[in-house]
Design a protein around this motif. Sequence first.
Motif, mmCIF file in Angstrom:
data_model
loop_
_atom_site.group_PDB
_atom_site.id
_atom_site.type_symbol
_atom_site.label_atom_id
_atom_site.label_comp_id
_atom_site.label_asym_id
_atom_site.label_seq_id
_atom_site.Cartn_x
_atom_site.Cartn_y
_atom_site.Cartn_z
ATOM 1 N N TYR A 165 0.734 -1.467 0.054
ATOM 2 C CA TYR A 165 0.028 -0.007 0.009
ATOM 3 C C TYR A 165 0.796 1.272 -0.091
ATOM 4 O O TYR A 165 0.549 2.323 -0.706
ATOM 5 N N ILE A 166 1.899 1.307 0.772
ATOM 6 C CA ILE A 166 2.675 2.404 0.749
ATOM 7 C C ILE A 166 3.573 2.556 -0.455
ATOM 8 O O ILE A 166 3.450 3.822 -0.938
ATOM 9 N N ALA A 167 4.069 1.649 -1.168
ATOM 10 C CA ALA A 167 4.522 1.582 -2.279
ATOM 11 C C ALA A 167 3.486 1.961 -3.664
ATOM 12 O O ALA A 167 4.024 2.882 -4.377
ATOM 13 N N TYR A 168 2.309 1.740 -3.497
ATOM 14 C CA TYR A 168 0.925 2.410 -4.274
ATOM 15 C C TYR A 168 0.973 3.812 -4.192
ATOM 16 O O TYR A 168 0.961 4.600 -5.048
ATOM 17 N N ILE A 378 15.717 3.501 9.188
ATOM 18 C CA ILE A 378 14.723 4.458 9.859
ATOM 19 C C ILE A 378 15.636 5.492 9.857
ATOM 20 O O ILE A 378 15.481 6.910 9.656
ATOM 21 N N HIS A 379 16.734 5.488 10.964
ATOM 22 C CA HIS A 379 17.573 6.656 11.205
ATOM 23 C C HIS A 379 18.217 7.547 9.922
ATOM 24 O O HIS A 379 18.149 8.561 10.008
ATOM 25 N N HIS A 380 18.568 6.759 9.260
ATOM 26 C CA HIS A 380 19.227 7.320 7.942
ATOM 27 C C HIS A 380 18.467 7.830 6.807
ATOM 28 O O HIS A 380 18.820 8.887 6.196
ATOM 29 N N SER A 381 17.448 7.221 6.650
ATOM 30 C CA SER A 381 16.429 7.542 5.736
ATOM 31 C C SER A 381 15.907 8.727 5.998
ATOM 32 O O SER A 381 15.595 9.769 5.333
ATOM 33 N N GLN A 382 15.729 8.883 7.195
ATOM 34 C CA GLN A 382 14.876 10.310 7.726
ATOM 35 C C GLN A 382 15.906 11.470 7.428
ATOM 36 O O GLN A 382 15.492 12.266 6.990
ATOM 37 N N LYS A 383 17.364 11.326 7.709
ATOM 38 C CA LYS A 383 18.239 12.223 7.329
ATOM 39 C C LYS A 383 18.264 12.429 5.994
ATOM 40 O O LYS A 383 18.198 13.725 5.578
ATOM 41 N N ARG A 384 18.316 11.473 5.157
ATOM 42 C CA ARG A 384 18.495 11.650 3.816
ATOM 43 C C ARG A 384 16.895 12.459 3.069
ATOM 44 O O ARG A 384 17.389 13.288 2.425
ATOM 45 N N LEU A 385 15.746 12.095 3.640
ATOM 46 C CA LEU A 385 14.636 12.796 3.303
ATOM 47 C C LEU A 385 14.764 14.189 3.647
ATOM 48 O O LEU A 385 14.325 15.089 2.600
ATOM 49 N N GLU A 434 10.713 9.064 0.842
ATOM 50 C CA GLU A 434 9.691 8.942 1.895
ATOM 51 C C GLU A 434 9.061 7.492 2.047
ATOM 52 O O GLU A 434 8.792 7.298 3.104
ATOM 53 N N GLY A 435 8.929 7.058 0.755
ATOM 54 C CA GLY A 435 7.968 6.010 0.709
ATOM 55 C C GLY A 435 9.026 4.832 1.395
ATOM 56 O O GLY A 435 8.475 3.950 2.125
ATOM 57 N N ARG A 436 10.182 5.009 1.022
ATOM 58 C CA ARG A 436 11.123 3.851 1.860
ATOM 59 C C ARG A 436 11.204 4.084 3.305
ATOM 60 O O ARG A 436 11.288 3.145 4.019
ATOM 61 N N THR A 441 9.644 1.630 8.813
ATOM 62 C CA THR A 441 9.063 1.660 10.258
ATOM 63 C C THR A 441 8.041 0.343 10.030
ATOM 64 O O THR A 441 7.964 -0.323 11.081
ATOM 65 N N VAL A 442 7.368 0.105 8.802
ATOM 66 C CA VAL A 442 6.757 -1.213 8.741
ATOM 67 C C VAL A 442 7.538 -2.432 9.068
ATOM 68 O O VAL A 442 7.036 -3.252 9.902
ATOM 69 N N ARG A 443 8.699 -2.351 8.315
ATOM 70 C CA ARG A 443 9.609 -3.482 8.556
ATOM 71 C C ARG A 443 10.128 -3.546 10.246
ATOM 72 O O ARG A 443 10.296 -4.740 10.736
#
Length: 463
Positions: A165-168, A378-385, A434-436, A441-443
């Motif tokens: 759903y997030i990917a969609y 989660i930590h690093h994707s938040q920074k990248r986003l 953002e999607g990743r 967080t789901v993972r």
Amino acid sequence: MLPSCMVGPDYEPPEIKVPDAWTEAIDKDNKSKVTGSQKWWKKYKDPILDELIQRSREANPNIRIARARISESWYQRSVLSAAWYPKAEINARDAHGLGTFDSAGVKWDIDSSRDQYANFDVGWELDIFGRVSRQVESATAEYEAKIEGYRDALVFINSEVALHYIAYRTLEKRIAVAEEGRDNYQQIKEMIDGRFAEGLSTQMEQHEANADLLASEAEIPKLKQEKKVISNRLAALVAMRPAEMPHVLKSGYDIPSPPKRINAGYPSEILRSRPDIRRAERKIASESARIGVATANLYPQFSLSGAISYEYFTQGATIETITRTLGLGPNVRWRIFNACADRNRIREQESKLEQAITTYEGTVINAVTQVENSMTRIHHSQKRLEYLQKASKEYHGAANLLYEAYQTGQVDLRRLLNSQQDYIRTKDESYATEGRHVAHTVRLFKALGGGELPHPKSTALAN
């Protein structure tokens, strides 16, 4: 007295060391443990996601199969536990002779003979060395493992629905960005065509502008194809027809917002929060009990048996046989020589137990690794986003200024087109990131066992 004679090892839960704390903390100020919420997806506050997961929990074929396996395992246990109780059996017949036959043919003679027989047998195995008890112990552990398999299927399907759903929703945003890029390149092309008509632009610039427009348009079908594939996968997960999904998914929804706080608890809680770990532990208990079953075969099997029988046989007018018997007594069965087959079966079962323990240890290690990886991502994707969103705004501002600068002849066309490419590329990557990030967080919820934390002794099904 009888249970004290049970042979084979008594089960003891395996001990395995896990880290005292996670390497990457999600929220260093929050020290609370995992709460055990079964509906972690509610934290994303998306009604469509809630509906999809509810549908999958009710209709997904894998979940339905997992539930059926629980029933199958329970009845298998019931079959084995029936050996604790006495058994009774009745056999009877009443045969009438029709005549005789030889080489000359059949000579019919109705009721020339009659054979009547009735037998009532009772038996009860005395489980002195625990063979039956160990079988039931193993079957009980298998039943509990099937329950954990059902819970594991729920965790997997719930997370797969959320990830798809997030990917969609992410693809919807990326398609909108691609269409924005196409519109921007269309605007530049129209400006170039107008300037060419006035003699202010060259044919080369027309080709460049048109090529970038076509390249931007080519991205849209690719993204729409991915979106359709994701929709079809969602349909399979929720057991619906692909044609029904547009009505369910609707449009106008953003990428779900991740929860602001995720309580990861402590690594030691992984041992009881993840169904796959609990299932692996139950497998160890089952294999341990089977050692007792194999060991019991080295010892005699005692039972009590009784029978009431009646037999009556006549040939013509003569009673040939009439028997009435009543019997009761103990039985013993002991394989005193079997070429060491029984002892080798014990060693075989000990090897299976060792495999189950190793599988359990590997499952725990894999679980800890999954949590660590999810927390790190989660930590690093938040920074990248955060950086990408800021960069997208800067590129947008630069693209607008370069559009005006090109019209006044301050910059060439290539620089204008590159600025548009940088803006669209960065904005697209920001939505993809953002999607990743939300997917990570789901993972993490999945790696923590889906938030499900039943009592260790509970065998009730999750709702």
